[in-house]
Design an enzyme around this catalytic site. Structure first.
Site, short mmCIF file in Angstrom:
data_model
loop_
_atom_site.label_atom_id
_atom_site.label_comp_id
_atom_site.label_asym_id
_atom_site.label_seq_id
_atom_site.Cartn_x
_atom_site.Cartn_y
_atom_site.Cartn_z
N ASP A 68 27.59 36.13 -45.67
CA ASP A 68 27.19 36.08 -47.54
C ASP A 68 26.62 34.41 -47.20
O ASP A 68 27.62 33.90 -46.37
CB ASP A 68 28.92 35.71 -47.09
CG ASP A 68 29.19 35.80 -48.86
OD1 ASP A 68 29.45 36.21 -49.61
OD2 ASP A 68 29.36 34.23 -48.83
N TYR A 127 25.27 26.54 -50.77
CA TYR A 127 25.99 26.20 -49.38
C TYR A 127 24.84 25.61 -48.50
O TYR A 127 23.18 26.27 -48.01
CB TYR A 127 26.59 27.72 -48.34
CG TYR A 127 26.67 28.33 -49.15
CD1 TYR A 127 27.64 28.18 -50.28
CD2 TYR A 127 27.24 29.57 -48.93
CE1 TYR A 127 28.89 28.76 -50.88
CE2 TYR A 127 28.47 31.05 -49.60
CZ TYR A 127 29.17 29.99 -50.55
OH TYR A 127 30.33 30.84 -51.00
N LYS A 136 23.92 34.74 -54.03
CA LYS A 136 24.38 34.08 -55.35
C LYS A 136 23.55 33.99 -56.32
O LYS A 136 22.41 33.34 -55.39
CB LYS A 136 25.54 33.73 -55.51
CG LYS A 136 26.82 34.12 -54.20
CD LYS A 136 27.98 33.04 -53.94
CE LYS A 136 29.14 33.66 -53.45
NZ LYS A 136 28.07 33.65 -51.61
N GLY A 196 37.97 32.29 -48.03
CA GLY A 196 39.04 31.18 -47.67
C GLY A 196 40.30 31.94 -47.26
O GLY A 196 41.24 31.70 -47.83
N VAL A 197 40.24 32.51 -46.64
CA VAL A 197 41.15 33.07 -46.38
C VAL A 197 42.49 31.95 -45.31
O VAL A 197 43.64 32.24 -45.48
CB VAL A 197 41.56 34.30 -44.79
CG1 VAL A 197 40.98 35.73 -45.24
CG2 VAL A 197 41.22 34.09 -43.80
N ASN A 249 42.63 28.74 -46.92
CA ASN A 249 43.11 28.39 -47.98
C ASN A 249 42.74 27.34 -47.82
O ASN A 249 42.84 26.06 -47.83
CB ASN A 249 44.51 28.68 -48.92
CG ASN A 249 44.62 29.24 -49.59
OD1 ASN A 249 45.70 30.13 -49.07
ND2 ASN A 249 44.36 30.04 -50.11
N GLY A 263 41.29 25.51 -45.13
CA GLY A 263 41.93 25.06 -43.82
C GLY A 263 43.80 24.88 -43.50
O GLY A 263 44.10 24.83 -42.27
N ILE A 264 44.36 24.68 -44.42
CA ILE A 264 45.90 24.49 -44.66
C ILE A 264 46.45 25.77 -43.90
O ILE A 264 47.52 25.14 -42.76
CB ILE A 264 46.48 24.60 -45.93
CG1 ILE A 264 47.66 23.91 -45.31
CG2 ILE A 264 46.91 25.58 -46.55
CD1 ILE A 264 48.99 23.86 -46.91
N LEU A 265 46.16 27.24 -43.51
CA LEU A 265 46.49 27.83 -43.40
C LEU A 265 46.02 28.26 -42.03
O LEU A 265 46.48 29.40 -40.67
CB LEU A 265 46.19 29.33 -43.84
CG LEU A 265 47.30 29.25 -45.33
CD1 LEU A 265 47.11 30.97 -45.92
CD2 LEU A 265 48.85 29.34 -45.21
N PRO A 294 48.72 23.89 -40.66
CA PRO A 294 49.42 23.10 -41.46
C PRO A 294 50.28 21.82 -41.41
O PRO A 294 51.15 21.24 -40.83
CB PRO A 294 50.59 24.23 -41.98
CG PRO A 294 50.77 24.70 -40.52
CD PRO A 294 49.24 24.69 -39.94
#
Length: 327
Positions: free
Chosen positions: A55, A60, A86, A225-226, A228, A230-232, A235
């Protein structure tokens, strides 16, 4: 859990995509520059592990991600892979140089919104040149949050025509919100949607409206974005959420998710990568590796066995929706 690279249908089209795909934001220089050689090595690692679903987008790297992806795919058997890009942004050199807040080390062009019929046709022509390919398999209307009328009356009609004449294989839309995608689903004939960040371990807002609608209409969901932003993945203070600095409450919730995962001997990242795929609307999950090592790690995370008790504990503690499908 289905096999890592099992080919599954994309909507009702003849296209089939691997359950794990690769997004190209990182090799386009998201947050920090990436060299062409590193991008090629990362894409080669993806190819070697069996990824055949890629993708990209003009935005990008301001064209650089498409160029690097296309250069890598030269000489690869064309029927062995599926490429998405896109429409909705044309790349133009501004009269006065403008810094990019997200992409680093990029060409001078900057994106200009254009969701018109003619603008979309021009965008497709320019993407084909950057990619160096004879065709694009999937085209998404890209983030039309403030441009819905033009997107449905202009961009969608252009993509519908390109699908009808066989130029593209599938029509989609890619967004960081689920409500407008549901509007597209009701008002157009879409094959797939790219949903970034809105169906993850941290939030499942798409579960109420969009995902059931897609099951009903045979529209495949591609999840981006699995982590999110970077937070996941990590954290901690300074982590990103939705491309911005995460607040304390978001970090605290991610840490709670991580604690449950670790109590079952599973990394938070493995659970984050695998969670969306249990929903029947979801065909594939994209990760955005920056290096070959990250690509190999993502493949390993995808293969990690996850006990059903982990999902039960997350639901029991109210950390994921009680009605979220889990493996």
């Amino acid at each position: 859990m289905k096999a890592l690279f099992e080919a599954v249908p994309l909507g009702l089209t003849p296209l089939r995509v691997s359950r794990l795909g690769v997004g190209t934001t990182a090799i386009g220089g998201l947050y920090s520059p990436t060299s062409a050689s590193s991008a090629e090595e990362t894409l080669q690692a993806a190819w070697d592990t069996g990824v055949r679903f890629f993708d990209s987008a003009p935005q990008y790297g301001n064209g650089m991600a498409e160029q690097r992806l296309g250069a890598f795919l030269q000489g690869k058997p064309r029927d062995e892979y599926v490429v998405c890009t896109k429409v909705g942004r044309l790349l133009r050199v501004p009269d006065i140089p403008v810094a990019d807040g997200y992409y680093k080390g990029t060409p001078p062009e900057r994106p200009v919104f254009d969701f018109s019929y003619d603008g979309v046709m021009k965008s497709v022509e320019e993407s084909l040149v950057r990619l160096g390919l004879g065709r694009i398999d999937v085209l998404h209307i890209h983030d039309p949050d403030n441009h819905y009328p033009q997107a449905i009356d202009g961009a969608y009609k252009a993509l519908d025509r390109l699908r009808a004449d066989g130029t593209i294989g599938a029509v989609g839309a890619g967004m960081n919100q689920s409500h407008m995608l549901a509007e597209f689903a009701r008002n157009g004939d879409f094959d797939c949607f790219l949903l970034a960040g809105r169906y993850t371990l941290l939030e499942q807002g798409a579960l109420t409206e969009l995902l059931p609608l897609c099951v009903q209409k045979n529209i495949s969901i591609i999840i981006g974005g699995v982590y999110n932003s970077g937070i996941l993945a990590n954290p901690s203070a300074g982590a990103k959420f939705n491309y911005e600095d995460a607040d304390r409450a978001q970090i605290a919730r991610a840490l709670m998710l991580e604690n449950v995962c670790l109590s079952h001997g599973v990394s938070l990242k493995a659970a984050a990568v695998q969670f969306p795929l249990a929903h029947p609307a979801v065909a594939s999950v994209l990760t955005g590796p920056r290096t070959p090592a990250e690509m190999l790690e993502n493949a390993e995370l995808f293969r990690t066995p996850i006990p059903s008790a982990l999902w039960r504990d997350l639901k029991a503690q109210g950390l994921i929706a009680a009605d979220a499908p889990t493996a």
